[in-house]
Scaffold this active site. Structure first.
Site, PDB file in Angstrom:
ATOM      1  CB  SER A   1       0.142   3.208 -12.818  1.00  0.00           C
ATOM      2  OG  SER A   1      -0.312   3.540 -11.491  1.00  0.00           O
ATOM      3  N   GLY A   2       1.248   0.609 -11.103  1.00  0.00           N
ATOM      4  CA  GLY A   2       0.852  -0.497 -10.404  1.00  0.00           C
ATOM      5  C   GLY A   2       1.405  -1.909 -10.667  1.00  0.00           C
TER       6      GLY A   2
ATOM      7  CB  THR B   1       6.952   2.435  -5.858  1.00  0.00           C
ATOM      8  OG1 THR B   1       6.680   3.186  -6.701  1.00  0.00           O
ATOM      9  CG2 THR B   1       7.705   2.744  -4.878  1.00  0.00           C
TER      10      THR B   1
ATOM     11  CG  ASN C   1      -0.127   1.171  -6.705  1.00  0.00           C
ATOM     12  OD1 ASN C   1      -0.547   0.894  -5.516  1.00  0.00           O
ATOM     13  ND2 ASN C   1       1.131   1.471  -7.233  1.00  0.00           N
TER      14      ASN C   1
ATOM     15  CB  SER D   1      -0.424   5.361  -7.595  1.00  0.00           C
ATOM     16  OG  SER D   1       0.074   5.890  -8.838  1.00  0.00           O
ATOM     17  CB  SER D   2       5.078   6.890  -7.057  1.00  0.00           C
ATOM     18  OG  SER D   2       5.537   5.697  -7.027  1.00  0.00           O
TER      19      SER D   2
ATOM     20  N   GLY E   1       4.843   4.836 -15.626  1.00  0.00           N
ATOM     21  CA  GLY E   1       4.651   4.170 -16.611  1.00  0.00           C
ATOM     22  C   GLY E   1       3.741   4.869 -17.707  1.00  0.00           C
TER      23      GLY E   1
ATOM     24  CD  GLU F   1      -0.492   7.715 -15.343  1.00  0.00           C
ATOM     25  OE1 GLU F   1      -0.226   7.211 -14.492  1.00  0.00           O
ATOM     26  OE2 GLU F   1      -0.991   8.905 -15.756  1.00  0.00           O
TER      27      GLU F   1
HETATM   28  N1  LIG Z   1       6.995  -7.912  -5.712  1.00  0.00           N
HETATM   29  C1  LIG Z   1       5.701  -7.774  -5.226  1.00  0.00           C
HETATM   30  N2  LIG Z   1       5.437  -8.650  -4.362  1.00  0.00           N
HETATM   31  C2  LIG Z   1       4.148  -8.557  -3.749  1.00  0.00           C
HETATM   32  N3  LIG Z   1       3.176  -7.381  -4.163  1.00  0.00           N
HETATM   33  C3  LIG Z   1       3.690  -6.524  -4.759  1.00  0.00           C
HETATM   34  C4  LIG Z   1       4.976  -6.564  -5.554  1.00  0.00           C
HETATM   35  N4  LIG Z   1       5.012  -5.468  -6.229  1.00  0.00           N
HETATM   36  C5  LIG Z   1       4.147  -4.818  -6.410  1.00  0.00           C
HETATM   37  N5  LIG Z   1       3.092  -5.359  -5.327  1.00  0.00           N
HETATM   38  C6  LIG Z   1       1.957  -4.654  -4.975  1.00  0.00           C
HETATM   39  O1  LIG Z   1       1.624  -3.885  -5.955  1.00  0.00           O
HETATM   40  C7  LIG Z   1       1.170  -2.825  -5.452  1.00  0.00           C
HETATM   41  C8  LIG Z   1       1.767  -1.764  -6.501  1.00  0.00           C
HETATM   42  O2  LIG Z   1       3.137  -1.615  -6.475  1.00  0.00           O
HETATM   43  P1  LIG Z   1       4.001  -0.475  -6.641  1.00  0.00           P
HETATM   44  O3  LIG Z   1       5.362  -0.509  -6.672  1.00  0.00           O
HETATM   45  O4  LIG Z   1       3.509   0.747  -5.822  1.00  0.00           O
HETATM   46  O5  LIG Z   1       3.629   0.037  -8.084  1.00  0.00           O
HETATM   47  P2  LIG Z   1       4.130   1.202  -9.104  1.00  0.00           P
HETATM   48  O6  LIG Z   1       5.160   1.754  -8.286  1.00  0.00           O
HETATM   49  O7  LIG Z   1       4.757   0.275 -10.385  1.00  0.00           O
HETATM   50  O8  LIG Z   1       2.870   1.821  -9.480  1.00  0.00           O
HETATM   51  C9  LIG Z   1       2.069  -2.576  -4.093  1.00  0.00           C
HETATM   52  O9  LIG Z   1       1.294  -1.906  -3.275  1.00  0.00           O
HETATM   53  C10 LIG Z   1       1.922  -4.077  -3.594  1.00  0.00           C
HETATM   54  O10 LIG Z   1       0.760  -4.317  -3.052  1.00  0.00           O
HETATM   55 MG   LIG Z   2       5.339   3.680  -7.774  1.00  0.00          MG
END
Ligand SMILES: Nc1ncnc2c1ncn2[C@@H]1O[C@H](COP(=O)(O)OP(=O)(O)O)[C@@H](O)[C@H]1O
Ligand SMILES: [Mg+2]
Length: 1020
Positions: free
Chosen positions: A107-108, A112, A157, A160-161, A389, A391
């Protein structure tokens, strides 16, 4: 890639396969750290993309970046999410195989975000049309909506989805995105009613309260204060600095319209969201009997209105449960605790099902409607899997269990598709291979999902069991069935050390990624439907709810599947979907500490080292012979344009020609394996160059073909024109020949009949003869009166010719006469007279013709004035010096002969010697010779007269002509041959003898005659 190799000391290698020490985790981490320090968040392991969350905006997602990765070979540019996207896209287009991109990580970690980047990449770089544009917009806009309803702030996050998402993007044959479909997995519904400290409920609740306008909130019975709502205060964290709920609200509202939600649908959707908040604020009291009753009637009122059910039915549903005893439905009252949990269950159910409805609705809007070929399935698909992912929390409940189970399955898939299948492939292709040890997590998957023996089966069984099934009996059942399994431990089964870190109500699973303790409390919530509170929602008039809660489904007596089983089934389906596609991987990482401690276990979770080992042992690239040959055959003369023999021989010929070293490749049964990417790049580069020359050749051929056909067309046209023109010319010539022949024929015929009277046979000829004679005549008319020439006329025209000749002559004469002056006329008259008299008679006449007659040969000064006195009134008309020969002695004496109108005189100086009246002049005699002698015959009777006068003039013709005219004696001039007799005195006669001689000689002959010898001038 090659250029990046030179910089590898500073920024590490961009493909872990190139690591010197590929088995060392430390070297792996060092490479990741070096790159991350330079903001290089992407690295490959072969074709797997490893990414590290930078937690800051990097300038690497611009349109220029997209362009840089578009259509470029995976290995040619630095690693990037766009390279993976583009590679999948190109594989889909060239090989027409569906693709999927699996994004996994904690997560984070940025999963996404990565999926959004991929979607954006396709939206920007794929071909588009108007219709495609709306699809692109909808695809992009589906994200904010899903995130509002399915994402929440967690400790890890802020966005977070809280659901798993698999999204298919459909592309048409041109490669334009034309539709999409979303599958959602296991929404974390518990969040609706409870949040851990520092976490929030789903974004939409906050967005609605912060962003909704006053009017809307009034209608929904809401206040603009999140603290008012029990479901929003549990985590004690309603405001987050990184989140602006108000502006997000605007984004979501707009997105809903783009996707195609009607105003009523939005209204009803918000009614449901509001009703969940109202549900949360429901309070219960306890009656004396110990049963619960509802204390907050206002909430019921709002609820009844918002979800459109009767308040009483709602109250009943929330305070009673339905039990079925002996086939009869009974309503049994609930106590306070039960009522509260019924309320929460209802809230979760409503929210959960609404979320599914929302996904459905979005799917409708994204559905590909092929208007041209409605029944054809002419699309290719790229699937994007963004799933939670692994957890591990302090307290791990049913949800963590499901999430981690899902990750086990994905890991299994990953293993199967990359490691195992790779190894299997080498084996099946007959390529020597040193086996790589890797952890196969099938054993854990089986532990969870195996029929009858797996944890999920046991859970199902427990739920179905009548009577008081409790969480503890479930745990016992697990112990009895699974005790002794290497990956399963409970407090009871564990050794002393482990017991210390385990609760009595927990069981522990040894996941591939680590050990996790799961609490069995509430595990049986997994049954999903607990009591009868959901029945009331079936009565709802709210359109969304009535779709979500199907009456038939709920009144179905059969036990529904438990959530766990449903999840298992949907996962199995997902695996099937993924297996049917060609996968690409993105492995995301969180990076929270500079020491990258967190990452270390993630590297382990994701099985990256294993992956790397396999990659290094194996080959970077493999393709089926036909595909490889088809692609590169143009690089070798032996295989171009077509290889006729066996495919392996063809490939072997090709790679030998390309100079592959034996260690660089292996030939399997159906595929070629290339060990190093660089070998492939070189080939690919060569192809790129070759393509240009092929294109040039094609171009040239085409140009020559098109020019030639143009030329042939022109030539043909010219020939046609020429032929026609030649035809015209030939016809003209033929026509002329025919006419000529006819003319000649007519001519000949006419010639034959020329003597006949005019008839059809000869009329042409005659006409022609006439015409040609006239034309000749016209050209050859005599120019002067003296010109006697005249064309000979044809016999038929003799008469006409004569007439014409006469006319012509007359005309010339007339013209001549018109021009003539009086003097000339006079001259001519005299000449005419001379001609009448002398022509052909006197020898020297012809000589005189050309000499003009003059008015007089003696002018005034030469004549003595006394002579003029003697002439009196008579005017002298002509004077000429003459020689007079005496009658007797023939002595020559000079005299002047003067003529007047009525007489002539002979003058000697001032004395008129003889006067001759013309009336007395009897005649004049001359010789026929060229001499100038003449005799004037006069009567002798008269005394005065001395007889005939013998004179000689140098201008004999002129003189006699004048005399003849003046004396009107034209007919009285005798021209004699031989001799002339003349009389002098009475009866006396003289004779002049004329003889031709060489020169003029006038003498008195012995016989007493006057002898005149005259030269002969004209031979006659
Ligand atoms: N490629 C990236 N560039 C800049 N910031 C990112 C990037 N990927 C993720 N982040 C930061 O990390 C945070 C969490 O990413 P996210 O995709 O929501 O994580 P996940 O879906 O894996 O839980 C986002 O809100 C963003 O602020
Ligand atoms: Mg996500």
């Amino acid at each position: 890639m090659e250029s990046a190799l030179t910089a590898r000391d500073r920024v590490g290698v961009q493909d872990f396969v190139l690591l010197e020490n590929h088995t060392s985790e430390a070297a792996f981490m060092e490479n990741l750290r070096k790159r991350f320090k330079e903001n290089l968040i992407y690295t490959y392991i072969g074709s797997v993309l490893v990414s590290v969350n930078p937690y800051k905006d990097l300038e690497i997602y611009t349109k220029q970046h997209m362009e840089r990765y578009r259509g470029v070979n995976f290995y040619e540019v630095s690693p990037h999410i766009y390279a993976v996207s583009d590679n999948a896209y190109r594989s889909m287009r060239t090989e027409r195989r569906d693709q999927c991109i699996l994004i996994s990580g904690e997560s984070g970690a940025g999963k996404t975000e990565a999926s959004k980047k991929i979607l954006q990449y396709y939206a920007v770089t794929c071909p588009a049309s108007d219709q495609v544009q709306t699809v692109k917009d909808r695809l992009l806009q589906s994200n904010p909506v899903l995130e509002a309803f399915g994402n929440a702030k967690t400790l890890r996050n802020d966005n977070s989805s809280r659901f798993g998402k698999y999204m298919d993007i459909q592309f048409d044959f041109r490669g334009a995105p034309v539709g999409g479909h979303i599958l959602n997995y296991l929404l974390e519904k518990s969040r609706v009613v409870h949040q851990s400290h520092g976490e929030r409920n789903f974004h939409i609740f906050y967005q609605l309260i912060e962003g909704g306008d006053e009017d809307l909130l009034r209608r929904l019975g809401l206040e603009r204060n999140t603290q008012q709502y029990q479901y929003l205060v549990k985590g004690n964290c309603s405001k987050v600095s990184s989140i602006n709920d108000r502006s997000e609200w605007k984004v979501v509202s707009k997105a809903l319209t783009v996707i195609g939600f009607s105003e009523e649908e939005v209204e009803e959707l918000l009614n449901i969201i509001a009703s969940v908040l109202h549900l949360g604020n429901l309070q219960f009291g306890t009656e004396d009997s110990g049963y619960a009753y509802i204390t907050t009637d206002t909430q019921i009122k709002y609820l009844a209105r918002l979800v459109d059910v009767e308040g009483a039915a709602l109250k009943e549903a929330l305070t009673h449960k339905k039990i079925i005893a002996k086939g009869e439905e009974l309503m049994s009252p609930l106590n306070l605790e039960q009522a509260a949990s019924a309320r929460d269950a209802l809230a979760k159910a409503i929210y959960g099902r609404t979320f599914s409805w929302l996904v459905n609705k979005i799917n409708h809007s994204l559905a590909f409607k092929d208007e041209q070929f409605p029944s054809s399935k002419n699309t290719s698909v790229i699937g994007l899997l963004d799933i939670y992912g692994f957890e591990v929390f302090q307290q791990n409940s049913f949800e963590q269990f499901c999430i981690n189970y899902c990750n086990e399955k994905l890991q299994q898939l990953f293993i199967e598709l990359t490691l195992k299948s790779e190894q299997d492939e080498y084996e099946s292709e007959g390529i020597t291979w040193e086996p790589v040890q890797y952890f196969n997590n099938k054993i854990i998957c089986d532990l969870v999902e195996e029929k009858f023996k797996g944890i999920i089966s046991i859970l199902d069984e427990e739920c179905l069991r009548p009577g008081d099934a409790s969480d503890i009996t479930f745990l016992e059942k697990l112990e009895s069935t699974l005790g002794g399994h290497a990956h399963f431990v409970t407090h009871k089964l564990a050794d002393g050390k482990t017991r210390k870190v385990m609760g009595r109500e927990e069981f522990r699973l040894l996941h591939y990624a680590g050990e996790v303790n799961y609490n069995v409390n509430g595990k049986k919530d997994g049954r999903d439907r607990s009591s009868g509170e959901e029945d009331v929602t079936c009565q709802s008039e709210n359109k969304i709810l009535s779709q979500c809660f199907d009456k038939e489904e709920l009144s179905d007596k059969k036990r529904p599947e438990t959530t766990a089983t449903q999840f298992k089934t949907s996962l199995a389906k997902l695996m099937e979907i993924l297996m049917s596609k060609e996968p690409s991987y993105v492995r995301s990482h969180v990076c929270l500490s500079p020491a990258l401690v967190l990452i270390r276990h993630q590297v382990k979770y994701l099985g990256l080292m294993e992956n790397l080992r396999v990659r290094r042992a194996g080959f970077a690239y493999r393709r089926r012979y036909e595909v490889f040959l088809q692609r590169y055959k143009s690089l070798c003369p032996g295989t171009w344009p077509n290889w006729q023999g066996r495919l392996p021989d063809g490939v072997s010929t090709l790679v030998k020609y390309l100079g592959y070293k034996p260690e660089e490749y292996k030939l399997g049964r159906t595929k070629i394996f290339i060990r190093f990417p660089k070998t492939l790049f070189a080939t690919e580069d060569a192809l790129e160059v070759r393509k240009h020359s092929l294109a040039t050749k094609l171009q040239a051929c085409w140009k020559s073909y098109s020019q030639r056909s143009k030329y042939l067309k022109m030539r043909h046209a010219a020939i046609v024109v020429q032929a026609w023109w030649r035809g015209i010319l030939a016809r003209r010539v033929a026509k002329r020949r025919r006419e000529a022949a006819n003319t000649i024929r007519r001519f000949i015929k006419g010639f034959i009949f020329r003597k006949h009277p005019r008839c059809p046979e000869n009329e042409y000829f005659l006409d022609y003869v006439r015409y040609s004679f006239l034309m000749t005549l016209k050209r050859n008319l005599p120019k002067t009166v003296l010109d006697k020439s005249w064309p000979t006329p044809p016999p038929a025209l003799t008469e006409a010719s004569d007439q014409l000749r006469k006319l012509c002559m007359q005309n010339m004469v007339w013209k001549y006469c018109k021009r003539i002056s009086p003097e000339w006329k006079h001259q001519m008259e005299q000449k005419m007279v001379a001609s009448e008299i002398f022509k052909d008679k006197k020898d020297n006449y012809p000589q005189s013709v050309a000499k003009l007659f003059v008015g007089t040969r003696l002018n005034g000064e030469e004549i003595n004035p006394k002579v003029f006195q003697a002439l009196g009134n008579e005017k002298m008309k002509y004077g000429v010096p003459v020689t007079k020969y005496d009658r007797k002695g023939y002595r020559a004496r000079p005299r002047q002969l003067l003529l007047t109108g009525t007489y002539a005189v002979l003058v000697e100086d001032a004395k008129v010697k003889q006067h001759i009246d013309y009336s007395t002049l009897q005649g004049i005699s001359v010789s026929s010779l060229s001499d100038g002698l003449f005799v004037l015959h006069l009567p002798c009777e008269d005394n005065k007269q001395k007889g005939d006068v013998v004179l000689q003039s140098d201008h004999i013709i002129e003189t006699l002509t004048k005399v003849a005219i003046c004396a009107e004696k034209i007919n009285n001039i005798n021209i004699n041959q031989g001799s002339i007799k003349f009389a002098f005195g009475r009866g006396k006669e003289g004779i002049i003898d004329f003889t031709p001689g060489s020169e003029l000689l006038i003498t008195k002959a012995k016989n007493g005659h006057l002898s005149v010898t005259a030269p002969r001038l004209n031979s006659r």
